[in-house]
Structure formats: C-alpha cells, structure tokens
Design an enzyme around this catalytic site. Structure first.
Site, mmCIF file in Angstrom:
data_model
loop_
_atom_site.group_PDB
_atom_site.id
_atom_site.type_symbol
_atom_site.label_atom_id
_atom_site.label_comp_id
_atom_site.label_asym_id
_atom_site.label_seq_id
_atom_site.Cartn_x
_atom_site.Cartn_y
_atom_site.Cartn_z
ATOM 1 N N GLY A 1 28.785 35.316 -6.803
ATOM 2 C CA GLY A 1 27.551 36.088 -6.770
ATOM 3 C C GLY A 1 26.386 35.189 -6.421
ATOM 4 C CD GLN B 1 21.710 31.829 -7.762
ATOM 5 O OE1 GLN B 1 22.239 32.928 -7.589
ATOM 6 N NE2 GLN B 1 22.396 30.751 -8.116
ATOM 7 C CB CYS C 1 24.708 29.192 -12.296
ATOM 8 S SG CYS C 1 23.298 29.830 -11.390
ATOM 9 C CG LEU C 2 26.555 28.977 -6.151
ATOM 10 C CD1 LEU C 2 26.350 29.909 -4.968
ATOM 11 C CD2 LEU C 2 27.497 27.836 -5.779
ATOM 12 C CG HIS D 1 25.240 35.033 -13.638
ATOM 13 N ND1 HIS D 1 25.670 33.946 -14.362
ATOM 14 C CD2 HIS D 1 24.566 34.518 -12.572
ATOM 15 C CE1 HIS D 1 25.255 32.825 -13.771
ATOM 16 N NE2 HIS D 1 24.585 33.150 -12.672
ATOM 17 C CD GLU D 2 24.738 36.474 -9.284
ATOM 18 O OE1 GLU D 2 23.666 35.888 -9.003
ATOM 19 O OE2 GLU D 2 25.773 35.848 -9.569
ATOM 20 C CG HIS E 1 20.135 34.195 -10.993
ATOM 21 N ND1 HIS E 1 19.656 32.940 -11.284
ATOM 22 C CD2 HIS E 1 21.478 34.056 -10.875
ATOM 23 C CE1 HIS E 1 20.664 32.083 -11.355
ATOM 24 N NE2 HIS E 1 21.796 32.731 -11.115
#
Ligand code: NI
Length: 175
Positions: free
Chosen positions: A46, A51, A95-96, A137-138, A141
């Site tokens: 995701g 991000q 997480c990226l 999670h997204e 963000h």
C-alpha cells in the site's frame, strides 16, 4: 507512468492531513498510476499520497500474491463508513516511510468503505484481514498518522531512537 521519490520519517509531509480531491481528473488519475508504480517498485502492499510528498487524498493498495496490477485498488477520498466493533486483526506492519522497522498493530478486522476509483466512479468495498489492515494503515497516512503511533510510547521511542541513530550514521561527519 513514473516512479515517485518516497518521503522517509521524519519528513514533515508525513504528519500533515491530506485534503479531499474535488474530482478524479486526468492529473489525479495519472498520479494514482504513478503511485501504484512506486508502490510495486518499493515492494509495498500500500501507499498513501503523503509518502510521495502530495496532500491529495489518494491511496493505492494491492495485497494480492500476483502483484501484476490486475488487482490494484486506486482510491481517492477513501473513507471508512463502518468498522467491526468486536473482532480485531493483528499484523506485523511495516511502512515504506519507516524502512526496516516492523511492529504488531491491532485494528478492526472488518471495514466497509467508500472511495472514488481512477475513473471517478463512487465505489463501495468491504474488506477484512490484511486488506482491511492495509487500507486502515493508508488512511492513517492521509491523516498524518503512522503505524508507530499505535504502539506504546516505549516501543515507539525505541524505533525512533534507532532511526535517528541510523540516519546519523548515514549522514556521517563523525570525526
Ligand atoms: Ni505506510
């Protein structure tokens, strides 16, 4: 399509609240596809707009095994309209934007949500387990929230201290 640079903690944009898009126009649709490409190249399941330095409320998700773009979800203005009040799901999240760190996070097991797809069509989706976890999670963000915010202060501080140390080591200049 083009790959976008990923913002890493403590980038300020990760703590900002993304704004709803007025409509999924050509620019937003192209952005969705760039985000998907960036997600696949980073081996993420995701990705959220913050991000990649944008504050348009857009996320991309693909929790399939194939990861060939056929199951990708491109979502603008994603909104959870219901979550399971009883059952939870726990997953070891990464997480990226927080590379190399993972921690178990517990969230509602099932959600119902609405969003606009890449054609601007309003869609509804029911999700559970990993898909539900990833979408939550997204959306976090988009609200400036990171998975480490769901941990105890002790665990969060431990990860933040490690990241700080790693980044100092990369910066160098210790003579
Ligand atoms: Ni993330």
């Amino acid at each position: 399509m083009s790959q976008l640079p990923i913002q890493i903690i403590p980038a300020a944009v990760l703590r900002k609240v993304a704004q709803p898009v007025a409509a999924v126009d050509k620019r937003i649709a192209a952005f969705m596809h760039d985000m998907a490409e960036t997600m696949y190249k980073g081996n993420g399941i995701g990705l959220a707009a913050n991000q990649v330095g944008s504050l348009d409320r857009v996320i991309t998700v693909d929790v399939s095994d194939e990861r060939d773009g056929k199951n990708v979800l491109l979502m603008a203005n994603p909104e959870v309209v219901w979550h399971d009040p009883d059952e939870t799901f726990t997953y070891n999240e990464g997480c990226l934007s927080i590379p190399g760190h993972y921690a178990k996070v517990t969230r509602p097991k099932r959600i119902r949500m609405t969003y606009l797809d890449a054609a601007g069509k309003k869609c509804e989706l029911e999700a559970e387990d990993l898909l539900s976890q990833c979408i939550q999670h997204e959306i976090d963000h988009l609200n400036g929230v990171l998975f480490i915010d769901h941990l105890s202060k002790l665990k969060r501080d431990m990860i933040l201290r490690k990241i700080d140390k790693e980044q100092r080591a990369e910066d160098g200049h210790v003579l």
